[in-house]
Design a protein around this motif. Structure first.
Motif, PDB file in Angstrom:
ATOM      1  N   LEU A 135       0.815  -1.211   0.000  1.00 52.32           N
ATOM      2  CA  LEU A 135       0.000   0.000   0.000  1.00 52.32           C
ATOM      3  C   LEU A 135       0.847   1.258   0.000  1.00 52.32           C
ATOM      4  O   LEU A 135       0.509   2.252  -0.645  1.00 52.32           O
ATOM      5  CB  LEU A 135      -0.926   0.001   1.220  1.00 52.32           C
ATOM      6  CG  LEU A 135      -2.101  -0.964   1.153  1.00 52.32           C
ATOM      7  CD1 LEU A 135      -2.828  -0.985   2.490  1.00 52.32           C
ATOM      8  CD2 LEU A 135      -3.057  -0.570   0.044  1.00 52.32           C
ATOM      9  N   HIS A 148      -5.610   6.375   1.758  1.00 52.47           N
ATOM     10  CA  HIS A 148      -5.737   4.980   2.177  1.00 52.47           C
ATOM     11  C   HIS A 148      -6.910   4.777   3.124  1.00 52.47           C
ATOM     12  O   HIS A 148      -7.573   3.729   3.091  1.00 52.47           O
ATOM     13  CB  HIS A 148      -4.440   4.519   2.848  1.00 52.47           C
ATOM     14  CG  HIS A 148      -3.249   4.546   1.938  1.00 52.47           C
ATOM     15  ND1 HIS A 148      -3.255   3.965   0.691  1.00 52.47           N
ATOM     16  CD2 HIS A 148      -2.018   5.101   2.089  1.00 52.47           C
ATOM     17  CE1 HIS A 148      -2.082   4.153   0.112  1.00 52.47           C
ATOM     18  NE2 HIS A 148      -1.315   4.834   0.935  1.00 52.47           N
ATOM     19  N   THR A 149      -7.178   5.767   3.984  1.00 54.13           N
ATOM     20  CA  THR A 149      -8.282   5.631   4.935  1.00 54.13           C
ATOM     21  C   THR A 149      -9.612   5.570   4.197  1.00 54.13           C
ATOM     22  O   THR A 149     -10.457   4.710   4.481  1.00 54.13           O
ATOM     23  CB  THR A 149      -8.280   6.798   5.932  1.00 54.13           C
ATOM     24  OG1 THR A 149      -7.045   6.802   6.656  1.00 54.13           O
ATOM     25  CG2 THR A 149      -9.434   6.672   6.909  1.00 54.13           C
ATOM     26  N   LEU A 152      -9.977   2.204   2.450  1.00 53.25           N
ATOM     27  CA  LEU A 152     -10.292   1.103   3.362  1.00 53.25           C
ATOM     28  C   LEU A 152     -11.743   1.167   3.805  1.00 53.25           C
ATOM     29  O   LEU A 152     -12.449   0.147   3.809  1.00 53.25           O
ATOM     30  CB  LEU A 152      -9.363   1.150   4.574  1.00 53.25           C
ATOM     31  CG  LEU A 152      -9.655   0.133   5.685  1.00 53.25           C
ATOM     32  CD1 LEU A 152      -9.641  -1.291   5.140  1.00 53.25           C
ATOM     33  CD2 LEU A 152      -8.656   0.289   6.829  1.00 53.25           C
ATOM     34  N   ASP A 155     -13.950   0.053   0.973  1.00 55.98           N
ATOM     35  CA  ASP A 155     -13.898  -1.398   0.770  1.00 55.98           C
ATOM     36  C   ASP A 155     -14.700  -2.134   1.842  1.00 55.98           C
ATOM     37  O   ASP A 155     -15.385  -3.127   1.559  1.00 55.98           O
ATOM     38  CB  ASP A 155     -12.446  -1.877   0.784  1.00 55.98           C
ATOM     39  CG  ASP A 155     -11.720  -1.561  -0.511  1.00 55.98           C
ATOM     40  OD1 ASP A 155     -12.394  -1.239  -1.511  1.00 55.98           O
ATOM     41  OD2 ASP A 155     -10.477  -1.617  -0.528  1.00 55.98           O
ATOM     42  N   LEU A 162     -11.724  -8.961   0.969  1.00 57.36           N
ATOM     43  CA  LEU A 162     -10.615  -8.626   1.848  1.00 57.36           C
ATOM     44  C   LEU A 162     -10.242  -9.838   2.682  1.00 57.36           C
ATOM     45  O   LEU A 162     -10.879 -10.883   2.598  1.00 57.36           O
ATOM     46  CB  LEU A 162     -11.005  -7.465   2.774  1.00 57.36           C
ATOM     47  CG  LEU A 162     -11.434  -6.149   2.108  1.00 57.36           C
ATOM     48  CD1 LEU A 162     -11.999  -5.198   3.143  1.00 57.36           C
ATOM     49  CD2 LEU A 162     -10.255  -5.508   1.399  1.00 57.36           C
ATOM     50  N   GLU A 166      -4.968  -8.197   5.823  1.00 57.72           N
ATOM     51  CA  GLU A 166      -4.962  -7.006   4.977  1.00 57.72           C
ATOM     52  C   GLU A 166      -5.666  -5.846   5.658  1.00 57.72           C
ATOM     53  O   GLU A 166      -5.166  -4.715   5.671  1.00 57.72           O
ATOM     54  CB  GLU A 166      -5.632  -7.300   3.633  1.00 57.72           C
ATOM     55  CG  GLU A 166      -5.706  -6.085   2.725  1.00 57.72           C
ATOM     56  CD  GLU A 166      -6.418  -6.359   1.422  1.00 57.72           C
ATOM     57  OE1 GLU A 166      -6.610  -5.410   0.656  1.00 57.72           O
ATOM     58  OE2 GLU A 166      -6.774  -7.531   1.185  1.00 57.72           O
ATOM     59  N   VAL A 167      -6.840  -6.104   6.245  1.00 55.82           N
ATOM     60  CA  VAL A 167      -7.582  -5.040   6.926  1.00 55.82           C
ATOM     61  C   VAL A 167      -6.763  -4.463   8.074  1.00 55.82           C
ATOM     62  O   VAL A 167      -6.696  -3.242   8.271  1.00 55.82           O
ATOM     63  CB  VAL A 167      -8.940  -5.562   7.423  1.00 55.82           C
ATOM     64  CG1 VAL A 167      -9.618  -4.541   8.337  1.00 55.82           C
ATOM     65  CG2 VAL A 167      -9.847  -5.890   6.242  1.00 55.82           C
ATOM     66  N   ARG A 170      -3.852  -2.368   6.674  1.00 55.69           N
ATOM     67  CA  ARG A 170      -4.311  -1.092   6.125  1.00 55.69           C
ATOM     68  C   ARG A 170      -4.801  -0.167   7.238  1.00 55.69           C
ATOM     69  O   ARG A 170      -4.630   1.058   7.155  1.00 55.69           O
ATOM     70  CB  ARG A 170      -5.411  -1.347   5.095  1.00 55.69           C
ATOM     71  CG  ARG A 170      -4.907  -2.072   3.862  1.00 55.69           C
ATOM     72  CD  ARG A 170      -6.027  -2.492   2.928  1.00 55.69           C
ATOM     73  NE  ARG A 170      -6.698  -1.347   2.344  1.00 55.69           N
ATOM     74  CZ  ARG A 170      -7.708  -1.458   1.487  1.00 55.69           C
ATOM     75  NH1 ARG A 170      -8.142  -2.671   1.126  1.00 55.69           N
ATOM     76  NH2 ARG A 170      -8.271  -0.387   0.993  1.00 55.69           N
ATOM     77  N   SER A 171      -5.402  -0.728   8.276  1.00 54.92           N
ATOM     78  CA  SER A 171      -5.807   0.094   9.415  1.00 54.92           C
ATOM     79  C   SER A 171      -4.588   0.700  10.102  1.00 54.92           C
ATOM     80  O   SER A 171      -4.577   1.888  10.453  1.00 54.92           O
ATOM     81  CB  SER A 171      -6.596  -0.751  10.426  1.00 54.92           C
ATOM     82  OG  SER A 171      -7.783  -1.244   9.862  1.00 54.92           O
ATOM     83  N   SER A 174      -3.182   3.590   8.428  1.00 55.14           N
ATOM     84  CA  SER A 174      -3.979   4.806   8.655  1.00 55.14           C
ATOM     85  C   SER A 174      -3.943   5.260  10.108  1.00 55.14           C
ATOM     86  O   SER A 174      -4.662   6.190  10.487  1.00 55.14           O
ATOM     87  CB  SER A 174      -5.435   4.560   8.229  1.00 55.14           C
ATOM     88  OG  SER A 174      -5.518   4.269   6.854  1.00 55.14           O
ATOM     89  N   TRP A 263     -13.050  -8.838  10.120  1.00 56.66           N
ATOM     90  CA  TRP A 263     -13.370  -7.685   9.275  1.00 56.66           C
ATOM     91  C   TRP A 263     -14.800  -7.705   8.760  1.00 56.66           C
ATOM     92  O   TRP A 263     -15.368  -6.635   8.475  1.00 56.66           O
ATOM     93  CB  TRP A 263     -12.384  -7.612   8.106  1.00 56.66           C
ATOM     94  CG  TRP A 263     -12.603  -8.616   7.018  1.00 56.66           C
ATOM     95  CD1 TRP A 263     -12.073  -9.854   6.905  1.00 56.66           C
ATOM     96  CD2 TRP A 263     -13.426  -8.449   5.857  1.00 56.66           C
ATOM     97  NE1 TRP A 263     -12.499 -10.479   5.772  1.00 56.66           N
ATOM     98  CE2 TRP A 263     -13.330  -9.635   5.100  1.00 56.66           C
ATOM     99  CE3 TRP A 263     -14.226  -7.410   5.382  1.00 56.66           C
ATOM    100  CZ2 TRP A 263     -14.016  -9.812   3.894  1.00 56.66           C
ATOM    101  CZ3 TRP A 263     -14.917  -7.589   4.187  1.00 56.66           C
ATOM    102  CH2 TRP A 263     -14.806  -8.778   3.453  1.00 56.66           C
TER     103      TRP A 263
END
Length: 419
Positions: A135, A148-149, A152, A155, A162, A166-167, A170-171, A174, A263
């Motif tokens: 990312l 990115h926030t 996410l 998504d 997802l 990954e979640v 990505r969290s 952010s 997620w």
């Protein structure tokens, strides 16, 4: 930015804790690792697509012929695996020499893990790092660019394909780190393209963290409340937004989910918030609204409306119309010929436990006027409205009546309807 390499995976703390020993493939340590999997099945190569590091406790290599072990290594190499890591000491006391020999011949990195570390710890750490690296090195091809926030949250709200590592990665990218026992609540705010109201609410809640971003239709947020905070989280979030949001804004609060529940549950509370917001914007309120300030509601406050429109408003239109006509036909015919507020009176009365005091106060009428309305309703319907056997049907019917009215108004105004 290049992908995470096998050399970098070996530097991660959970991997180092396993005391890895490189037995083969030193020249390939800088090859990229696409994902980290674990498998105790001998046919694990069949599940690989290329670029994976495979972890195994070696159970599939015990009590097998030397040629079978060699074939296992050859199949991994043929699949494009980035490496094989074998736990030594439980199922497999030592690394079989033919495995080492074949890995060296093919240039496949082979690792002996000399200390037991749960594979889930290794895979989670490695896959988070892989996702975060990917990312941070590319632009997100979405309408909101490299935010990115926003990507996410979109998504999650769209329930895109997802996975949990990954979640979480990505969290973290952010800056969102729900602590152990944290409770998550989705929030959707209409009437602004500014996240200020969300930030004010988070400060009022104290100790909460948040993912939030502005979208064309609303501001979407995922709040994390510490698990140690007592009381009703939904009510606390609603009260915070009643103070933080501006007059004219509409705020919808989803339901509570455990941060550790996966997620899909994160997605559920965001989707509930958005569905609730859509209903709040298209369906007339059941009770008189406050004269000033924002409209703040919740998924549970509109639970019946959400159930009645499950699968989409248009798909339920005819069914709801039949329900309304069956239960309220005589009442609606009277209201068409005589100016009155009987259907609304009936709903407020049912929603508040058939309490005359509470109903009269909410409708701003005297108790005697309320009794006259209730008598008229019972006479027209030919039943006693406080009959327990009728409460469910009547409440569903008056709620469906509001939904049907909202459908027509939404079409006139060109508003979206719940999908």
């Amino acid at each position: 930015m290049p992908a995470l390499t096998l050399r970098e995976v070996l530097a991660l703390d959970p991997v180092r804790a396993s005391e890895p020993e490189l037995l083969a493939g030193e020249a390939a340590l800088d090859r990229p690792v696409r994902w980290v999997h674990s498998s105790e099945v001998y046919e694990g190569a069949n599940f690989l697509d290329g670029g994976e590091l495979l972890l195994t406790n070696g159970f599939g290599l015990t009590d097998t012929a030397a040629e079978t072990r060699r074939r296992y290594v050859r199949e991994l190499a043929a699949r494009g695996a980035s490496g094989l890591a074998v736990e030594i000491g439980r199922s497999l006391p030592t690394m079989p020499p033919e495995v080492t020999d074949e890995a060296r011949r093919l240039g496949l990195p082979l690792l002996a893990l000399h200390r037991v570390v749960p594979f889930v710890r290794i895979t989670e750490a490695a896959n988070r790092a892989i996702v975060a690296r990917g990312l941070s090195g590319r632009s997100v091809v979405r309408p909101w660019g490299d935010d990115h926030t926003a990507a996410l949250l979109a998504d999650l709200a769209d329930r895109a394909a997802l996975n949990q590592p990954e979640v979480e990665a990505r969290s973290a990218l952010s800056g969102f780190h729900p602590g152990p026992g944290a409770r998550l609540i989705g929030v959707s705010v209409h009437g602004t393209r500014d996240v200020t109201a969300v930030d004010r609410a988070v400060r009022l809640l104290g100790g909460a963290s948040v993912l939030r971003a502005a979208f064309p239709g609303d501001v979407l947020a995922l709040l994390a409340l510490p698990g140690a905070v007592s009381g009703d989280p939904v009510r606390a979030v609603q009260e915070a937004f009643r103070t933080a949001a501006e007059p004219g804004q509409t705020v919808a609060v989803g339901h509570v989910v455990d941060a550790g529940s996966g997620w899909l549950r994160w997605s559920d509370t965001l989707r509930a918030a958005r569905t609730t917001l859509e209903l709040a914007l298209t369906v007339p309120a059941a009770e008189p609204a406050a004269p000033e300030g924002p409209l703040v509601t919740s998924a549970r406050a509109l639970a019946l409306e959400r159930e009645l429109t499950r699968g989409g408003v248009d798909a339920n239109r005819d069914r709801l119309a039949r329900l309304v006509q069956h239960a309220l036909g005589p009442l609606l015919a009277w209201e068409a010929a005589h100016p009155s507020d009987l259907v609304r009176t009936l709903e407020v009365h049912l929603r508040h436990g058939c309490s005359p005091t509470r109903t009269a106060a909410l409708l701003h009428i005297g108790r005697q006027s309320l009794y006259q309305r209730l008598e008229r309703i019972e006479s027209l319907l030919g039943l006693e409205i406080d009959d327990p056997d009728l409460l469910g049907e009547l409440l569903a019917a008056v709620c469906a009546h509001r939904v049907v009215r909202g459908m027509g108004a939404a079409q006139v105004r060109g508003l979206r309807t719940v999908a």
